[in-house]
Write a protein that holds these residues in place. Structure first.
Motif, PDB file in Angstrom:
ATOM      1  N   ARG A  26     -30.621  68.612  46.484  1.00  0.00           N
ATOM      2  CA  ARG A  26     -29.957  69.909  46.410  1.00  0.00           C
ATOM      3  C   ARG A  26     -30.327  70.633  45.109  1.00  0.00           C
ATOM      4  NH1 ARG A  26     -23.510  70.671  47.326  1.00  0.00           N
ATOM      5  NH2 ARG A  26     -23.715  72.600  48.462  1.00  0.00           N
ATOM      6  N   SER A  27     -30.313  69.908  44.001  1.00  0.00           N
ATOM      7  CA  SER A  27     -30.683  70.495  42.713  1.00  0.00           C
ATOM      8  C   SER A  27     -32.155  70.906  42.704  1.00  0.00           C
ATOM      9  CB  SER A  27     -30.424  69.499  41.583  1.00  0.00           C
ATOM     10  OG  SER A  27     -29.062  69.187  41.505  1.00  0.00           O
ATOM     11  N   TYR A  28     -32.990  70.069  43.290  1.00  0.00           N
ATOM     12  CA  TYR A  28     -34.425  70.342  43.349  1.00  0.00           C
ATOM     13  C   TYR A  28     -34.696  71.674  44.048  1.00  0.00           C
ATOM     14  CZ  TYR A  28     -39.316  69.753  44.777  1.00  0.00           C
ATOM     15  OH  TYR A  28     -40.654  69.931  44.999  1.00  0.00           O
ATOM     16  N   TYR A  29     -34.051  71.903  45.176  1.00  0.00           N
ATOM     17  CA  TYR A  29     -34.301  73.135  45.916  1.00  0.00           C
ATOM     18  C   TYR A  29     -33.636  74.360  45.284  1.00  0.00           C
ATOM     19  CZ  TYR A  29     -36.961  70.856  49.498  1.00  0.00           C
ATOM     20  OH  TYR A  29     -37.949  70.181  50.162  1.00  0.00           O
ATOM     21  N   ALA A  30     -32.775  74.135  44.299  1.00  0.00           N
ATOM     22  CA  ALA A  30     -32.181  75.259  43.571  1.00  0.00           C
ATOM     23  C   ALA A  30     -33.115  75.765  42.468  1.00  0.00           C
ATOM     24  CB  ALA A  30     -30.840  74.835  42.972  1.00  0.00           C
ATOM     25  N   ILE A  31     -34.149  75.000  42.140  1.00  0.00           N
ATOM     26  CA  ILE A  31     -35.118  75.380  41.109  1.00  0.00           C
ATOM     27  C   ILE A  31     -36.092  76.402  41.709  1.00  0.00           C
ATOM     28  CG2 ILE A  31     -36.995  74.505  39.647  1.00  0.00           C
ATOM     29  CD1 ILE A  31     -35.558  71.776  39.694  1.00  0.00           C
ATOM     30  N   PRO A  32     -36.460  77.430  40.949  1.00  0.00           N
ATOM     31  CA  PRO A  32     -37.451  78.402  41.447  1.00  0.00           C
ATOM     32  C   PRO A  32     -38.740  77.700  41.880  1.00  0.00           C
ATOM     33  CG  PRO A  32     -36.454  79.189  39.414  1.00  0.00           C
ATOM     34  CD  PRO A  32     -35.969  77.788  39.619  1.00  0.00           C
ATOM     35  N   GLU A  33     -39.400  78.263  42.874  1.00  0.00           N
ATOM     36  CA  GLU A  33     -40.520  77.591  43.540  1.00  0.00           C
ATOM     37  C   GLU A  33     -41.636  77.154  42.583  1.00  0.00           C
ATOM     38  OE1 GLU A  33     -43.696  78.257  47.182  1.00  0.00           O
ATOM     39  OE2 GLU A  33     -42.076  79.689  46.887  1.00  0.00           O
ATOM     40  N   GLU A  34     -42.073  78.010  41.697  1.00  0.00           N
ATOM     41  CA  GLU A  34     -43.166  77.665  40.788  1.00  0.00           C
ATOM     42  C   GLU A  34     -42.796  76.483  39.895  1.00  0.00           C
ATOM     43  OE1 GLU A  34     -46.722  77.357  39.123  1.00  0.00           O
ATOM     44  OE2 GLU A  34     -46.272  78.695  40.792  1.00  0.00           O
ATOM     45  N   GLN A  35     -41.590  76.505  39.340  1.00  0.00           N
ATOM     46  CA  GLN A  35     -41.128  75.389  38.508  1.00  0.00           C
ATOM     47  C   GLN A  35     -40.944  74.131  39.347  1.00  0.00           C
ATOM     48  OE1 GLN A  35     -37.621  77.211  36.942  1.00  0.00           O
ATOM     49  NE2 GLN A  35     -38.629  77.823  35.040  1.00  0.00           N
ATOM     50  N   ARG A  36     -40.482  74.308  40.577  1.00  0.00           N
ATOM     51  CA  ARG A  36     -40.280  73.170  41.474  1.00  0.00           C
ATOM     52  C   ARG A  36     -41.605  72.477  41.753  1.00  0.00           C
ATOM     53  NH1 ARG A  36     -37.489  75.550  45.792  1.00  0.00           N
ATOM     54  NH2 ARG A  36     -39.394  75.781  46.968  1.00  0.00           N
ATOM     55  N   ARG A  37     -42.659  73.256  41.966  1.00  0.00           N
ATOM     56  CA  ARG A  37     -43.983  72.682  42.219  1.00  0.00           C
ATOM     57  C   ARG A  37     -44.443  71.849  41.019  1.00  0.00           C
ATOM     58  NH1 ARG A  37     -47.163  77.343  43.573  1.00  0.00           N
ATOM     59  NH2 ARG A  37     -45.556  77.901  45.033  1.00  0.00           N
ATOM     60  N   ARG A  38     -44.219  72.369  39.815  1.00  0.00           N
ATOM     61  CA  ARG A  38     -44.611  71.639  38.603  1.00  0.00           C
ATOM     62  C   ARG A  38     -43.785  70.360  38.444  1.00  0.00           C
ATOM     63  NH1 ARG A  38     -44.492  76.015  34.069  1.00  0.00           N
ATOM     64  NH2 ARG A  38     -43.655  77.393  35.649  1.00  0.00           N
ATOM     65  N   LEU A  39     -42.496  70.452  38.737  1.00  0.00           N
ATOM     66  CA  LEU A  39     -41.636  69.274  38.667  1.00  0.00           C
ATOM     67  C   LEU A  39     -42.086  68.218  39.674  1.00  0.00           C
ATOM     68  CD1 LEU A  39     -39.154  67.837  37.531  1.00  0.00           C
ATOM     69  CD2 LEU A  39     -37.781  69.037  39.250  1.00  0.00           C
ATOM     70  N   PHE A  40     -42.457  68.651  40.864  1.00  0.00           N
ATOM     71  CA  PHE A  40     -42.941  67.731  41.889  1.00  0.00           C
ATOM     72  C   PHE A  40     -44.203  67.018  41.412  1.00  0.00           C
ATOM     73  CE2 PHE A  40     -45.490  66.753  45.646  1.00  0.00           C
ATOM     74  CZ  PHE A  40     -44.600  65.972  46.347  1.00  0.00           C
ATOM     75  N   ASP A  41     -45.139  67.781  40.830  1.00  0.00           N
ATOM     76  CA  ASP A  41     -46.374  67.180  40.315  1.00  0.00           C
ATOM     77  C   ASP A  41     -46.074  66.160  39.216  1.00  0.00           C
ATOM     78  OD1 ASP A  41     -47.874  68.702  42.071  1.00  0.00           O
ATOM     79  OD2 ASP A  41     -48.321  70.277  40.577  1.00  0.00           O
ATOM     80  N   LEU A  42     -45.134  66.495  38.335  1.00  0.00           N
ATOM     81  CA  LEU A  42     -44.727  65.572  37.269  1.00  0.00           C
ATOM     82  C   LEU A  42     -44.133  64.285  37.871  1.00  0.00           C
ATOM     83  CD1 LEU A  42     -44.204  64.832  34.304  1.00  0.00           C
ATOM     84  CD2 LEU A  42     -42.029  66.081  34.508  1.00  0.00           C
ATOM     85  N   ALA A  43     -43.260  64.443  38.838  1.00  0.00           N
ATOM     86  CA  ALA A  43     -42.631  63.272  39.481  1.00  0.00           C
ATOM     87  C   ALA A  43     -43.688  62.392  40.138  1.00  0.00           C
ATOM     88  CB  ALA A  43     -41.594  63.721  40.498  1.00  0.00           C
ATOM     89  N   ARG A  44     -44.660  63.003  40.769  1.00  0.00           N
ATOM     90  CA  ARG A  44     -45.744  62.235  41.414  1.00  0.00           C
ATOM     91  C   ARG A  44     -46.531  61.450  40.371  1.00  0.00           C
ATOM     92  NH1 ARG A  44     -49.032  65.488  45.490  1.00  0.00           N
ATOM     93  NH2 ARG A  44     -47.361  64.864  46.857  1.00  0.00           N
ATOM     94  N   VAL A  45     -46.864  62.078  39.248  1.00  0.00           N
ATOM     95  CA  VAL A  45     -47.601  61.404  38.183  1.00  0.00           C
ATOM     96  C   VAL A  45     -46.776  60.241  37.611  1.00  0.00           C
ATOM     97  CG1 VAL A  45     -48.514  61.680  35.830  1.00  0.00           C
ATOM     98  CG2 VAL A  45     -49.040  63.380  37.590  1.00  0.00           C
ATOM     99  N   LEU A  46     -45.495  60.497  37.366  1.00  0.00           N
ATOM    100  CA  LEU A  46     -44.641  59.445  36.815  1.00  0.00           C
ATOM    101  C   LEU A  46     -44.487  58.270  37.773  1.00  0.00           C
ATOM    102  CD1 LEU A  46     -41.866  61.587  35.108  1.00  0.00           C
ATOM    103  CD2 LEU A  46     -43.676  60.260  33.995  1.00  0.00           C
ATOM    104  N   SER A  47     -44.392  58.538  39.068  1.00  0.00           N
ATOM    105  CA  SER A  47     -44.243  57.439  40.023  1.00  0.00           C
ATOM    106  C   SER A  47     -45.537  56.623  40.137  1.00  0.00           C
ATOM    107  CB  SER A  47     -43.828  57.970  41.398  1.00  0.00           C
ATOM    108  OG  SER A  47     -44.879  58.701  41.987  1.00  0.00           O
ATOM    109  N   ASP A  48     -46.682  57.270  39.952  1.00  0.00           N
ATOM    110  CA  ASP A  48     -47.947  56.535  39.972  1.00  0.00           C
ATOM    111  C   ASP A  48     -48.103  55.661  38.735  1.00  0.00           C
ATOM    112  OD1 ASP A  48     -48.640  57.693  42.364  1.00  0.00           O
ATOM    113  OD2 ASP A  48     -49.944  59.226  41.484  1.00  0.00           O
ATOM    114  N   ALA A  49     -47.497  56.099  37.625  1.00  0.00           N
ATOM    115  CA  ALA A  49     -47.608  55.358  36.369  1.00  0.00           C
ATOM    116  C   ALA A  49     -46.691  54.130  36.352  1.00  0.00           C
ATOM    117  CB  ALA A  49     -47.289  56.257  35.180  1.00  0.00           C
ATOM    118  N   ALA A  50     -45.656  54.153  37.166  1.00  0.00           N
ATOM    119  CA  ALA A  50     -44.667  53.065  37.126  1.00  0.00           C
ATOM    120  C   ALA A  50     -45.136  51.795  37.772  1.00  0.00           C
ATOM    121  CB  ALA A  50     -43.382  53.513  37.839  1.00  0.00           C
TER     122      ALA A  50
END
Length: 127
Positions: free
Chosen positions: A103-127
């Protein structure tokens, strides 16, 4: 005995209702039924008719397909959870923290949400 498809559809109804910030009472009023019926749909106790599912989809602003997403891969697990009454492993729809995160994720503006998604993907690959 609850049918796994009814349980899945009910979980998706609850998930969508929660995502749009609607109570059972509010959804029931929009659809023209009592909130107890929404409770029964959400638990899979009662099967949702096609016309009622259409009304619920319109009230929550999604297509009917939304309620069936993810069903094929989970059908066996859903059958087991319906029998045992337990959430299946990885069933994020019933996890309150996961719901709040989405719910919080979809409340973020689209451009910032895309960047957050990319960050989350990178962090999950690093774990």
């Amino acid at each position: 005995m609850k049918h796994p498809v009814d349980v899945h559809v009910g979980k998706r109804i609850r998930h969508r209702r929660w995502m749009v910030g609607m109570t059972q009472q509010q959804l029931a009023e929009k659809v023209g039924i009592k909130f107890q019926q929404i409770q029964k749909y959400e638990t899979g106790m009662n099967r949702v008719s096609a016309s009622r599912l259409w009304d619920i989809a319109n009230a929550t602003d999604v297509t009917i397909n939304f309620f069936f997403e993810g069903l094929e891969g989970e059908e066996r697990d859903l059958a087991m959870s319906a029998i045992t009454g337990e959430a299946t492993q990885g069933d994020l729809i019933v996890d309150r923290e996961a719901q709040e995160l989405v719910r919080s994720y979809y409340a973020i503006p689209e451009e910032q949400r895309r960047r957050l998604f990319d960050l989350a993907r990178v962090l999950s690959d690093a774990a």
